[in-house]
Design an enzyme around this catalytic site. Structure first.
Site, PDB file in Angstrom:
ATOM      1  CB  CYS A 122      -0.951  -0.001   1.184  1.00  0.00           C
ATOM      2  SG  CYS A 122      -2.095  -1.404   1.175  1.00  0.00           S
ATOM      3  CG  HIS A 265      -3.427   3.315   1.567  1.00  0.00           C
ATOM      4  ND1 HIS A 265      -3.825   2.758   0.369  1.00  0.00           N
ATOM      5  CD2 HIS A 265      -3.560   2.326   2.498  1.00  0.00           C
ATOM      6  CE1 HIS A 265      -4.174   1.504   0.571  1.00  0.00           C
ATOM      7  NE2 HIS A 265      -4.028   1.216   1.848  1.00  0.00           N
ATOM      8  CG  ASN A 295      -6.721  -1.180   0.889  1.00  0.00           C
ATOM      9  OD1 ASN A 295      -5.988  -0.868  -0.050  1.00  0.00           O
ATOM     10  ND2 ASN A 295      -6.237  -1.477   2.086  1.00  0.00           N
TER      11      ASN A 295
END
Length: 342
Positions: A122, A265, A295
């Site tokens: 990520c 993020h 996500n």
């Protein structure tokens, strides 16, 4: 453990010229997931902010998503693909374990560009952006395409209701160009890694060996689904992200009220809101599309960036404080100034 950089490079700056993105074809709502596992829309929304996520359809691959995002960025920049010096793909889910960037380079027709993958989960897009900037700032390269893309649906345990609600597929791209220092768009950055906490979020190889010859054996090439300690990852993010952003703002002599947008993020809406509150940044200045995508790992930041550029929220000259965080554990932050195509 740590890395940082001064505000400008030894030979020049980095211009953030153009963006692009690609969306997976299939859309799955919270209620639809509730048909497979014991969950519901209210439970997911109140804990994560996610309402739906996108999953690659038949014929879509990590490489095809990446190439589409790259094409859009190149088109916005007004460049020819042959003018690229580097295609840098941030991904943890390549189509080919040897790397998918060369395939993306071929799909783009960027025949003059070197291409390779960078894996940092990520944090991958920010780490790739920072890596690419070094080639530009030293004068080694002139034009670079940084792509963040992940197809996490391939590695999710869709019967684990704790984790399957979180993830989706997507790709985003950013076109970077060398420029004079006074036009620099990467105003500063910070990077961190703590491998001692890596088991909080990982995608490990299956611990399976098979006989080879005589008494010898070999490791089978398979992986388990994504493993995550959600509580520990949440605590990590709400502690470390504000800390690294504070360090970045201090080193760049930037106050919170000088930031036009906070772009984090897209992991959990509660994390986004908590970080904004720590710096007294209005929630209206927090860029978030988590509700629609979930996500998507390395793609969340460039996908959101492209959306905000194309709908006019991000304008030339705007300052963007960004942070990526996740598996590794790794995290980083960058202070960006959008320039847009000339």
């Amino acid at each position: 453990m740590a890395g940082s950089a001064p505000l400008s490079g030894p030979s020049g700056g980095v211009a953030l010229v153009a963006s692009g993105s690609a969306r997976a074809e299939q859309q799955i709502s919270n209620d639809q997931l509730g048909e497979r596992v014991e969950t519901n829309d209210e439970w997911i929304r109140t804990r994560t902010g996610i309402q739906t996520r996108r999953i690659c359809g038949p014929g879509q691959t990590l490489s095809s998503l990446s190439a589409e995002a790259g094409r859009q960025a190149i088109a916005m920049a007004g460049w020819e693909a042959d003018s690229l010096d580097l295609v840098l793909l941030a991904t943890s889910t390549p189509d080919d374990l040897f790397g998918s960037a060369p395939k993306v380079q071929a799909l783009l027709g960027a025949r003059q560009a070197v291409a390779f993958d960078l894996t940092a989960a990520c944090s991958g897009f920010l780490f790739a952006l920072i890596t690419a900037s070094q080639f530009l700032r030293t004068g080694a390269m002139r034009r670079v395409l940084v792509i963040g893309a992940d197809q996490l649906s391939s590695w999710v345990d869709w019967d684990d209701r704790r984790s399957c609600v979180l993830f989706g597929d997507g790709a985003g791209a950013l076109a970077l160009e060398a420029c004079p220092n006074e036009s620099n768009g990467l105003l500063g950055f910070q990077m961190r890694t703590d491998g001692s906490r890596g088991e909080c979020l990982n995608l490990p190889q299956t611990a399976q060996r098979s006989p080879l010859v005589g008494e010898t054996s070999h490791q089978q090439g398979h992986y388990d689904p994504i493993r995550m300690n959600g509580q520990e990852v949440y605590k990590f993010a709400v502690r470390e992200v504000p800390a690294i952003l504070k360090t970045l703002l201090t080193e760049t002599a930037t106050s919170a009220d000088q930031i036009d947008w906070l772009l984090l993020h897209q992991a959990n809406q509660r994390i986004l809101d908590a970080v904004a509150d720590r710096f007294a940044i209005p929630h209206s200045q927090v860029l978030s599309n988590l509700a629609n995508y979930g996500n998507t790992s390395a793609s969340t930041i460039p996908l959101m960036l492209d959306e905000a550029v194309r709908d006019g929220r991000i304008q030339p000259g705007h300052r963007i404080a960004s942070s990526g965080f996740g598996a590794g554990l790794s995290w980083g932050a960058a202070l960006l100034r959008w320039q847009g195509p000339s």
